[in-house]
Structures are given as structure tokens and as C-alpha cells.
Design a protein around this motif. Sequence first.
Motif, short mmCIF file in Angstrom:
data_model
loop_
_atom_site.label_atom_id
_atom_site.label_comp_id
_atom_site.label_asym_id
_atom_site.label_seq_id
_atom_site.Cartn_x
_atom_site.Cartn_y
_atom_site.Cartn_z
N LYS A 111 12.13 -5.75 4.19
CA LYS A 111 11.44 -6.36 3.06
C LYS A 111 12.04 -7.69 2.63
N SER A 132 10.31 -5.80 -3.85
CA SER A 132 9.38 -4.91 -3.15
C SER A 132 7.92 -5.32 -3.38
N ASP A 192 8.21 1.13 2.60
CA ASP A 192 8.51 1.09 1.17
C ASP A 192 7.62 0.12 0.39
N VAL A 193 6.86 -0.72 1.10
CA VAL A 193 5.93 -1.62 0.40
C VAL A 193 4.47 -1.35 0.78
#
Length: 448
Positions: A273, A53, A133-134
Amino acid sequence: MKNFLQKNNDLLLNGPIAKGILLFVIPIFIGNLFQQLYNVVDSLIVGQYLGESSLAAVSSSTALILLMIGFFDGLSIGSGVVIARYYGNRDIDKMQRTIHTCIGFAIIVGIVLTLSGIFFVPHILVIMDTPLDVLPQSITYFRIYFMGSLFFVMYNMSSSILRSVGDSVTPLKFLAVASLSNIVLDYILVGVMKMGVGAAAFATITSQFISAFLCIRHLLMIDKNYKLELSKIKIEKYYLKQILKNGIPAGIQGSIISLANVVVQSNVNHFGKYAVAGNGSYEKISGFTFLPITCFSLAISTFISQNLGAGNIDRMKKGARFAIFTGVLLAESIGLIIYIFIPYLITFFSTDSSVIFYGVSKARICSLFSCLLAFSHIMSGILRGIGKAYVPMFIMLSFWCVFRVTYLNIVVPIFPSMDTISWAYPITWTMSSTVYLIYYLRIKWEKL
């Protein structure tokens, strides 16, 4: 070292052409190698100690960083072309006034870039469809990175000044110190103290400060006709026009290439990702292919600019042919090595099978076409050197931006895969190289 620098300067205008170019190129190559190594180490340490990540967060920022700095990097290259021409013509007064205008302009540019990066980063990353999520880590990395923009701009401008007068060794020494500092800080802050991606960005801007400080200090203290004096730093309209005339096309060229790559990155981001991390890992590795390309592009611009100022037309033509042949051969050789060993190289960044898959897939499509990438960039350097800076700008705008983005918008929705995205590179490299070759064969050297 003093004798080496003097010999290096002399050989750009006199003596064996191959030897002169190589003596100039080698320090640039080593310096760029250091820079590429610390870029790679940045991702290596983040990937190994913080996970996929965090690696994706750093990778997702790369294209945007290159977009923001591409224009100002191009300006420094264009400035060097002007200084080199005055140096070749031995017009010291105009060279001095151009140098001080360059530094004054760089200070303003660095401040603007810093503020732009800090305030606009969240909006741009969202527009790029950075995976949610990043996204927080990407924003953190990017904002801290751009706090050091002034240092980056000042180093690039001051090192461009030194290279334009034939000194490619001094920027190498300072870049080596900065690169090693970045690696040490990365390991301590991220590897040992586990402080996150923000610490990796902090390590980078600290190293940029070191390189900028050392380079400016050298220009202030050196006893040469290109010495920098604080009291003389000002922006003179005439010399700024000369800088912008050569620098804006180079800056736009750098920006449009990066802009197209931002669009590419946006398409990559849709695949998640693992695709972002795999693509970013390959980009770090492929940077080694770009080393000889950058070196010969910068070197031939300086070589041709100096010799154009001195009226050495035949020497310019021979130097151009040597740079094209050598740069293309080296780039293709490195590309072949990457093609063969890419499955092992990716594992240095991540051992996740999905990350490895995406990285290897892109490498197997792009790396064998490195010769075309090299040819396009070296031709761009040649044309900047002879004062035709707008020609490579239009060629790159047409193929590396407009066509590439059009391809992504039309073909990717029909064949939605990472391979389809990757093919955008060799296709556009082929098109630009073809046009460059036609233009090069039609150059009237005697009329320059």
C-alpha cells in the motif's frame, strides 16, 4: 465574452497563427487545471483525513478508471475532428447532423459504461492484485464513481462539440463551477463528516453531473448554427461511420495506453500500500505536466481539422510547428519544477516516509522526460487532425502497450523494484517519439 468567442473562432481560420492557437488553448488549459486541481484535492483530503489505506484505495482505482473512460474519451475527441472539418468547410447541414448523432451515441455509451463499471469492478480489481487491505474501499470508490459515467461522457462529448467550432471558453466556465463544487463537497463529506472514500467518489460524480447539465443546457439554448435540438437527436448511419472512423482509433489509443498503465499498476500493487500511495501521489502531481500536453494536442487537432476543411495547407503546417515547440517547452519546464520540488510536493498527500520515498523515486525517473511525452501526444493530435487517426493508434499500441507490457513481464521479474517499473515510461516515450518524428518529416501536406 461574446466578442472574445467570435474572435477566438475567427482566429483559428484567419489571422496570426500563434495568437489564434493560444487564445484557443488558454481556456482549455485553465479548464484542465481546474480538473487536475479537484483530482488532486480528492486525494489530498482522502490522504490527510482518512489515512494511507484510503489514499491507496483511491490510487489503486485510478488506472482502471482511466482504462474504462479512455476509449469513450477518445470517441469524443474523434467526433470533434469530424465536426471541426465540416465547420471549416462551412457545411452547416452535415455539421448539425453530426452533432445530433454524437449526442445520441454518447447517451448509449454512457449507459453501457455505467453498467460495465458497476458490475465488473470487483473482478477487475482482484485481477489487478489490488492489496487485500484496501480492496473493499477500492470497490466502493470505483462503483460509486462509475454511477456518474453518463455525466462524464455527456460533458466530454458536448464540450468537444463546442471546442470543435472554436469555443473553448464555455466548457471552461462550466468545468470551473463543477470543480469548485467537487472541492467543497470533498471537504464537507470527507474532511468534516469523515464519510469515507465513497463520499469522495460521490462528490466527483455530483460535479460531473453539474458540468454535463450546464454544457447540454448551453447547447440547447444557444442561438448558433451548432445549436442542439432534442427532437433532432438520433443516430444517422453515415455520420456515425464518420465519427467511428475518427473516434475509434483515438478511443483505442486512449484505452491501450490505460490498459498498459493497468498492467503497470498491477506491478506496483505487488509492492504494497505504501508503494501504491506513493505512486498514486506522484501521478496526481504529474498531471500538471500533462496539462499543456492535453491542451496543445486538443487545440492542434481542432486547428488542423478546421483549416483542412478550409483548404489552408500552409497555415496547417505552421500551426503544427508552433504547437509542437510550445507544448514540448511548457511540459519540460513543468517536469523540471516537479523534479526539483517533488520531496515537498509529496508531503501534501502524506507525511509517511515510505510513501514519500516511492513518490520521489518515480518522479526523479520520469519527470525530466516530459518533453518526449508531450511530443508524442501533440504529434498524435496533428495526425488525427489530418485524418490519419490510425497512425498514432498503431504507434501507441506498439510501444506504449505491447512493448511496455513485454518489458514489465520480462525485466521486472529479473530486477524486481519500483525503479524498474518506472523506467517503462521514459523508455517507451523515447521509442514512440522517434517514430513520430520520422513519420512527421515524411508527411506530404499538399496531398492531404
